[in-house]
Design a protein around this motif. Structure first.
Motif, PDB file in Angstrom:
ATOM      1  N   SER A 232       8.525 -12.560  19.076  1.00 53.93           N
ATOM      2  CA  SER A 232       9.022 -11.381  18.345  1.00 53.93           C
ATOM      3  C   SER A 232       9.601 -10.354  19.301  1.00 53.93           C
ATOM      4  O   SER A 232       8.985 -10.030  20.318  1.00 53.93           O
TER       5      SER A 232
ATOM      6  N   TYR B 118       2.571 -15.514  20.710  1.00 54.46           N
ATOM      7  CA  TYR B 118       3.620 -16.478  20.353  1.00 54.46           C
ATOM      8  C   TYR B 118       4.170 -17.200  21.585  1.00 54.46           C
ATOM      9  O   TYR B 118       4.548 -18.366  21.523  1.00 54.46           O
TER      10      TYR B 118
ATOM     11  N   ILE C 236       1.987 -12.831   6.385  1.00 52.60           N
ATOM     12  CA  ILE C 236       3.024 -12.443   7.356  1.00 52.60           C
ATOM     13  C   ILE C 236       3.152 -10.923   7.296  1.00 52.60           C
ATOM     14  O   ILE C 236       3.397 -10.356   6.225  1.00 52.60           O
TER      15      ILE C 236
ATOM     16  N   PRO D 133       7.951 -20.795  11.448  1.00 54.72           N
ATOM     17  CA  PRO D 133       6.491 -20.590  11.360  1.00 54.72           C
ATOM     18  C   PRO D 133       5.912 -20.969   9.999  1.00 54.72           C
ATOM     19  O   PRO D 133       4.744 -21.356   9.910  1.00 54.72           O
TER      20      PRO D 133
ATOM     21  N   MET E  90       0.274 -13.733  10.757  1.00 58.09           N
ATOM     22  CA  MET E  90       1.354 -13.535  11.737  1.00 58.09           C
ATOM     23  C   MET E  90       1.586 -12.045  11.933  1.00 58.09           C
ATOM     24  O   MET E  90       2.021 -11.362  11.015  1.00 58.09           O
ATOM     25  N   GLN E  91       1.306 -11.575  13.148  1.00 59.82           N
ATOM     26  CA  GLN E  91       1.610 -10.176  13.488  1.00 59.82           C
ATOM     27  C   GLN E  91       2.994 -10.153  14.130  1.00 59.82           C
ATOM     28  O   GLN E  91       3.144  -9.986  15.332  1.00 59.82           O
TER      29      GLN E  91
ATOM     30  N   SER F 152       3.998 -10.030  17.882  1.00 56.60           N
ATOM     31  CA  SER F 152       4.218 -11.321  18.532  1.00 56.60           C
ATOM     32  C   SER F 152       2.933 -12.087  18.807  1.00 56.60           C
ATOM     33  O   SER F 152       2.741 -12.636  19.893  1.00 56.60           O
ATOM     34  N   ARG F 153       2.042 -12.078  17.834  1.00 55.41           N
ATOM     35  CA  ARG F 153       0.860 -12.921  17.999  1.00 55.41           C
ATOM     36  C   ARG F 153       0.335 -13.408  16.655  1.00 55.41           C
ATOM     37  O   ARG F 153       0.526 -12.763  15.621  1.00 55.41           O
ATOM     38  N   LEU F 154      -0.331 -14.524  16.739  1.00 57.38           N
ATOM     39  CA  LEU F 154      -0.854 -15.194  15.554  1.00 57.38           C
ATOM     40  C   LEU F 154      -2.369 -15.124  15.612  1.00 57.38           C
ATOM     41  O   LEU F 154      -2.957 -15.365  16.668  1.00 57.38           O
TER      42      LEU F 154
ATOM     43  N   HIS G  81       6.581  -5.290  15.625  1.00 57.00           N
ATOM     44  CA  HIS G  81       6.126  -6.683  15.462  1.00 57.00           C
ATOM     45  C   HIS G  81       5.399  -7.091  16.741  1.00 57.00           C
ATOM     46  O   HIS G  81       5.970  -6.992  17.835  1.00 57.00           O
TER      47      HIS G  81
ATOM     48  N   ARG H 175       7.287 -11.314  12.778  1.00 59.69           N
ATOM     49  CA  ARG H 175       8.141 -12.374  12.222  1.00 59.69           C
ATOM     50  C   ARG H 175       9.472 -12.378  12.965  1.00 59.69           C
ATOM     51  O   ARG H 175       9.646 -11.642  13.928  1.00 59.69           O
TER      52      ARG H 175
END
Ligand code: R1P
Length: 305
Positions: free
Chosen positions: A75, A66, A46, A115, A97-98, A82-84, A80, A100
């Protein structure tokens, strides 16, 4: 088995309980991801504020914004992304996780921790949690890395806890010990990595705690937190850590000390997001190497699982 551990999600008594986490929406997120990536990682990362750059380490990534993942929050905090990402980091399959979720974004503590439950259903066994934090311990310098030995769950003192409410044992037990929440073998490994890199003097160990934010703390609040034995203060991590431990993950967490906490009323300067981002940017290359080597170590351990 006691009454708190049942999985009868739709019983009338559970309807009366608070909005704690249900299995189905978390599982829907996990299945969405598993159906769209060939990767089956056991290690996850994370990224904290300003540390999304750790994502550049991931090769051949499958990228999931996300907003595309069912039931997943989005996010909104600075720094942050907002992408995985699913991919390969130092030869190890990872989920990264970019971005949280924080209480100050308006999400419940359950959603902030959700998550990590998705990670559990994806098959994650080891987790690295990073954050940006203010240094309360007067020995700490801006740019130091504090490995979390422990935390103080201030929100938990008043019942705000991602584990409260109905418990579904598919996410782990309701009651469990937390005296070894942060796996000491990863702290030893991180110290060794930092010493090998000539960064031993920047390697610290201590107690983290989380406030709700979004404002930074007043001097009086900071003095109180210091009296409580807290070395670094942020607005995240604790809920993720508890959820990870409940799910049975082996956990390593670190704070990048991005700013010194100012308790002196005579000092004009105050904490700022700009300073947090600047320190994160200045330390990103070292952190990439440290996290890369930790992931490699976690990968060798989880291979056998
Ligand atoms: O904990 P992370 O997400 O790294 O972010 C930290 O940095 C932000 C303040 O700049 C706060 O959100 C604080 O929690």
């Amino acid at each position: 088995m006691n009454g708190l551990e049942r999985t009868d999600g739709d019983s009338p008594v559970n309807e009366m309980r608070n909005q704690s986490m249900h299995f189905e929406p978390v599982n829907e997120s996990a299945q969405y991801l598993l159906q769209r990536t060939k990767y089956r990682p056991k290690v996850a990362v994370i990224c904290g504020s300003g540390l999304a750059t750790l994502g550049t380490l991931v090769e051949k990534p499958d990228v999931f914004p996300y907003e595309d993942i069912p039931n997943f929050p989005v996010s909104t905090a600075p720094g942050h992304k907002s992408r995985l990402l699913f991919g390969i980091l130092n030869g190890v399959q990872v989920m990264l996780m970019q971005g949280r979720f924080h209480l100050y974004e308006g999400y419940s503590i359950y959603m902030c921790a959700m998550p990590v439950r998705v990670m559990h259903l994806v098959g994650i066994k080891s987790l690295i949690v990073s954050n940006a934090a203010g240094g309360l311990n007067s020995k700490f310098k801006v740019g130091d890395v504090m490995m979390l030995q422990d935390h103080v769950n201030l929100q938990g003192f008043v019942g705000i806890n991602p584990l409260a409410g109905r418990t579904d044992t598919r996410f782990g037990p309701h009651f469990f010990a937390t005296n070894h929440a942060y796996d000491r073998k990863w702290r030893a490994k991180c110290r060794q990595i930092m010493e090998d890199l000539g960064l031993g003097d920047h390697c610290r160990e201590g107690v983290y705690s989380m406030v709700g934010g979004p404002n930074f703390e007043t001097p009086a609040e900071l003095r109180l937190l210091r009296m409580l034995g807290i070395d670094a203060i942020g607005m995240s991590t604790v809920h993720e850590a508890l959820t990870a431990v409940q799910c049975g993950m082996s956990l390593f967490a670190f704070s990048l000390i991005t700013n010194a906490c100012i308790t002196d009323y005579e000092v004009d300067q105050g904490a700022s997001v700009a300073e947090v981002m600047e320190t994160a940017h200045n330390r990103e290359e070292d952190l990439k190497i440290i996290v890369g080597r930790l992931v490699a170590a976690m990968g060798s351990e989880t291979q056998a699982l």
